[in-house]
Design a protein around this motif. Structure first.
Motif, PDB file in Angstrom:
ATOM      1  N   HIS A   1       0.858  -1.226  -0.052  1.00 21.75           N
ATOM      2  CA  HIS A   1      -0.137  -0.153   0.025  1.00 21.75           C
ATOM      3  C   HIS A   1       0.993   1.228  -0.024  1.00 21.75           C
ATOM      4  O   HIS A   1       1.976   1.319   0.761  1.00 21.75           O
ATOM      5  CB  HIS A   1      -1.071   0.067   1.111  1.00 21.75           C
ATOM      6  CG  HIS A   1      -1.883   0.952   1.210  1.00 21.75           C
ATOM      7  ND1 HIS A   1      -1.825   2.409   1.300  1.00 21.75           N
ATOM      8  CD2 HIS A   1      -3.350   0.796   1.056  1.00 21.75           C
ATOM      9  CE1 HIS A   1      -2.952   2.956   1.207  1.00 21.75           C
ATOM     10  NE2 HIS A   1      -3.814   1.880   1.185  1.00 21.75           N
ATOM     11  N   GLY A   2       0.594   2.232  -0.913  1.00 22.65           N
ATOM     12  CA  GLY A   2       1.256   3.510  -1.041  1.00 22.65           C
ATOM     13  C   GLY A   2       1.437   4.079   0.439  1.00 22.65           C
ATOM     14  O   GLY A   2       2.267   4.937   1.113  1.00 22.65           O
ATOM     15  N   GLY A   3       0.163   4.084   1.200  1.00 28.14           N
ATOM     16  CA  GLY A   3      -0.009   4.807   2.475  1.00 28.14           C
ATOM     17  C   GLY A   3       0.980   4.106   3.261  1.00 28.14           C
ATOM     18  O   GLY A   3       1.591   4.935   4.323  1.00 28.14           O
ATOM     19  N   ALA A   4       1.236   2.716   3.197  1.00 29.09           N
ATOM     20  CA  ALA A   4       2.293   1.891   4.195  1.00 29.09           C
ATOM     21  C   ALA A   4       3.489   2.489   3.959  1.00 29.09           C
ATOM     22  O   ALA A   4       4.391   3.021   4.800  1.00 29.09           O
ATOM     23  CB  ALA A   4       2.050   0.334   3.965  1.00 29.09           C
ATOM     24  N   SER A   5       4.187   3.056   2.617  1.00 28.42           N
ATOM     25  CA  SER A   5       5.319   3.431   2.281  1.00 28.42           C
ATOM     26  C   SER A   5       5.262   4.784   3.148  1.00 28.42           C
ATOM     27  O   SER A   5       6.172   5.233   3.665  1.00 28.42           O
ATOM     28  CB  SER A   5       5.582   3.649   0.956  1.00 28.42           C
ATOM     29  OG  SER A   5       5.570   2.319   0.201  1.00 28.42           O
TER      30      SER A   5
ATOM     31  N   VAL B   1      10.697  -4.414   2.939  1.00 30.01           N
ATOM     32  CA  VAL B   1      11.131  -3.414   2.172  1.00 30.01           C
ATOM     33  C   VAL B   1      12.017  -2.594   3.373  1.00 30.01           C
ATOM     34  O   VAL B   1      11.653  -2.623   4.557  1.00 30.01           O
ATOM     35  CB  VAL B   1       9.998  -2.336   1.671  1.00 30.01           C
ATOM     36  CG1 VAL B   1       9.286  -3.071   0.642  1.00 30.01           C
ATOM     37  CG2 VAL B   1       9.116  -1.696   2.827  1.00 30.01           C
ATOM     38  N   THR B   2      12.930  -1.674   2.794  1.00 26.15           N
ATOM     39  CA  THR B   2      13.893  -1.059   3.478  1.00 26.15           C
ATOM     40  C   THR B   2      13.630   0.511   3.222  1.00 26.15           C
ATOM     41  O   THR B   2      14.030   0.907   2.043  1.00 26.15           O
ATOM     42  CB  THR B   2      15.423  -1.671   3.358  1.00 26.15           C
ATOM     43  OG1 THR B   2      15.316  -3.057   4.001  1.00 26.15           O
ATOM     44  CG2 THR B   2      16.215  -0.832   4.502  1.00 26.15           C
ATOM     45  N   GLY B   3      13.845   1.196   4.333  1.00 24.66           N
ATOM     46  CA  GLY B   3      13.928   2.713   4.104  1.00 24.66           C
ATOM     47  C   GLY B   3      14.893   3.197   4.632  1.00 24.66           C
ATOM     48  O   GLY B   3      15.506   2.678   5.745  1.00 24.66           O
ATOM     49  N   VAL B   4      15.518   4.048   3.971  1.00 27.21           N
ATOM     50  CA  VAL B   4      16.762   4.962   4.363  1.00 27.21           C
ATOM     51  C   VAL B   4      16.601   6.523   4.495  1.00 27.21           C
ATOM     52  O   VAL B   4      16.369   6.847   3.396  1.00 27.21           O
ATOM     53  CB  VAL B   4      18.092   4.678   3.398  1.00 27.21           C
ATOM     54  CG1 VAL B   4      19.454   5.474   3.866  1.00 27.21           C
ATOM     55  CG2 VAL B   4      18.176   3.091   3.497  1.00 27.21           C
TER      56      VAL B   4
ATOM     57  N   ILE C   1      12.743   4.322  -0.283  1.00 29.23           N
ATOM     58  CA  ILE C   1      12.375   2.738   0.174  1.00 29.23           C
ATOM     59  C   ILE C   1      12.549   1.927  -1.129  1.00 29.23           C
ATOM     60  O   ILE C   1      12.284   2.100  -2.088  1.00 29.23           O
ATOM     61  CB  ILE C   1      10.851   2.863   0.458  1.00 29.23           C
ATOM     62  CG1 ILE C   1      10.584   3.862   1.639  1.00 29.23           C
ATOM     63  CG2 ILE C   1      10.375   1.422   0.619  1.00 29.23           C
ATOM     64  CD1 ILE C   1       9.195   3.996   1.902  1.00 29.23           C
ATOM     65  N   SER C   2      13.398   0.744  -0.850  1.00 21.08           N
ATOM     66  CA  SER C   2      13.702  -0.138  -1.697  1.00 21.08           C
ATOM     67  C   SER C   2      13.205  -1.464  -1.154  1.00 21.08           C
ATOM     68  O   SER C   2      12.944  -2.098  -0.116  1.00 21.08           O
ATOM     69  CB  SER C   2      15.212  -0.247  -1.696  1.00 21.08           C
ATOM     70  OG  SER C   2      15.620   1.094  -1.985  1.00 21.08           O
ATOM     71  N   ASP C   3      13.208  -2.419  -2.231  1.00 19.96           N
ATOM     72  CA  ASP C   3      12.589  -3.850  -1.992  1.00 19.96           C
ATOM     73  C   ASP C   3      13.997  -4.760  -1.608  1.00 19.96           C
ATOM     74  O   ASP C   3      15.148  -4.162  -1.699  1.00 19.96           O
ATOM     75  CB  ASP C   3      12.058  -4.468  -3.286  1.00 19.96           C
ATOM     76  CG  ASP C   3      12.828  -4.585  -4.607  1.00 19.96           C
ATOM     77  OD1 ASP C   3      14.000  -4.203  -4.520  1.00 19.96           O
ATOM     78  OD2 ASP C   3      12.114  -4.956  -5.453  1.00 19.96           O
ATOM     79  N   GLU C   4      13.818  -6.049  -1.370  1.00 17.04           N
ATOM     80  CA  GLU C   4      14.964  -6.963  -1.126  1.00 17.04           C
ATOM     81  C   GLU C   4      16.062  -6.863  -2.123  1.00 17.04           C
ATOM     82  O   GLU C   4      17.125  -7.356  -1.965  1.00 17.04           O
ATOM     83  CB  GLU C   4      14.370  -8.197  -0.572  1.00 17.04           C
ATOM     84  CG  GLU C   4      13.543  -8.242   0.618  1.00 17.04           C
ATOM     85  CD  GLU C   4      13.064  -9.541   0.982  1.00 17.04           C
ATOM     86  OE1 GLU C   4      13.246 -10.069   2.272  1.00 17.04           O
ATOM     87  OE2 GLU C   4      12.518 -10.029   0.127  1.00 17.04           O
ATOM     88  N   GLU C   5      15.877  -6.545  -3.531  1.00 20.82           N
ATOM     89  CA  GLU C   5      16.732  -6.698  -4.520  1.00 20.82           C
ATOM     90  C   GLU C   5      17.373  -5.308  -4.629  1.00 20.82           C
ATOM     91  O   GLU C   5      18.079  -5.174  -5.542  1.00 20.82           O
ATOM     92  CB  GLU C   5      15.922  -7.198  -5.747  1.00 20.82           C
ATOM     93  CG  GLU C   5      15.454  -8.603  -5.742  1.00 20.82           C
ATOM     94  CD  GLU C   5      14.808  -9.099  -7.091  1.00 20.82           C
ATOM     95  OE1 GLU C   5      14.887  -8.514  -8.140  1.00 20.82           O
ATOM     96  OE2 GLU C   5      14.077  -9.953  -6.934  1.00 20.82           O
ATOM     97  N   GLY C   6      16.992  -4.505  -3.929  1.00 20.68           N
ATOM     98  CA  GLY C   6      17.535  -3.195  -3.945  1.00 20.68           C
ATOM     99  C   GLY C   6      17.128  -2.099  -4.909  1.00 20.68           C
ATOM    100  O   GLY C   6      17.262  -0.976  -5.202  1.00 20.68           O
ATOM    101  N   ARG C   7      15.722  -2.488  -5.547  1.00 21.51           N
ATOM    102  CA  ARG C   7      15.097  -1.695  -6.615  1.00 21.51           C
ATOM    103  C   ARG C   7      14.416  -0.600  -5.591  1.00 21.51           C
ATOM    104  O   ARG C   7      13.633  -0.805  -4.758  1.00 21.51           O
ATOM    105  CB  ARG C   7      14.074  -2.536  -7.343  1.00 21.51           C
ATOM    106  CG  ARG C   7      14.811  -3.559  -8.067  1.00 21.51           C
ATOM    107  CD  ARG C   7      14.012  -4.452  -8.977  1.00 21.51           C
ATOM    108  NE  ARG C   7      12.883  -4.999  -8.044  1.00 21.51           N
ATOM    109  CZ  ARG C   7      12.283  -6.028  -8.483  1.00 21.51           C
ATOM    110  NH1 ARG C   7      12.202  -6.294  -9.581  1.00 21.51           N
ATOM    111  NH2 ARG C   7      11.329  -6.573  -7.456  1.00 21.51           N
TER     112      ARG C   7
END
Length: 144
Positions: A53-57, A97-100, A117-123
């Motif tokens: 969800h975009g709101g979760a991001s 997902v990872t947020g920096v 915010i990126s996925d596990e593949e760094g995208r």
């Protein structure tokens, strides 16, 4: 304004217990006013079509930026979000997902952080910017 950063477990206890942060499974990995890293599971944070969800991001981005702002005026200061914007570049259906968050400015009354915010593949999934109003702790009563 910035004081030594408290231990990460103290930060987590201050921000997460019984809050939306806790319910969404957000975990802080690193936390200083200048640089924060947090993770969030996709599972449980999806929209109807099964994508993140975009709101979760936005919640992840606001959490990281607000914690950074709060640490900037630690201890005893106040940080309140005043603006957040996000661009969603792609989505994901599973994983973590990872947020920096990187500080753009840490001022006397405003802070701004950019959050990627990126996925596990760094995208890159999302780029957000959060601005917080901050106020340092009021000086205590004089004992003299």
């Amino acid at each position: 304004m910035t004081q030594p950063t408290p231990p990460l477990d103290e930060i987590l206890a201050t921000f997460a217990t019984g809050t939306l942060i806790d319910r969404m499974g957000i975990r802080l990995v690193e936390a200083t006013p200048e640089h924060l890293v947090g993770t969030m599971p996709v599972e449980g944070n999806t929209q109807v079509a099964g994508f993140l969800h975009g709101g979760a991001s936005c919640v992840l981005a606001e959490t990281l930026g607000s914690v950074g702002a709060f640490l900037h005026v630690w201890p005893g200061g106040l940080a309140l979000g005043t603006d957040i914007n996000a661009t969603h570049h792609r989505s994901v259906r599973s994983g973590i997902v990872t947020g920096v968050a990187t500080a753009i400015t840490l001022g006397r009354t405003l802070t701004s952080h950019e959050v990627v915010i990126s996925d596990e593949e760094g995208r890159r999934l999302c780029t957000a910017r959060i601005t917080n109003y901050v106020r340092a702790a009021e000086p205590g009563p004089s004992t003299s």
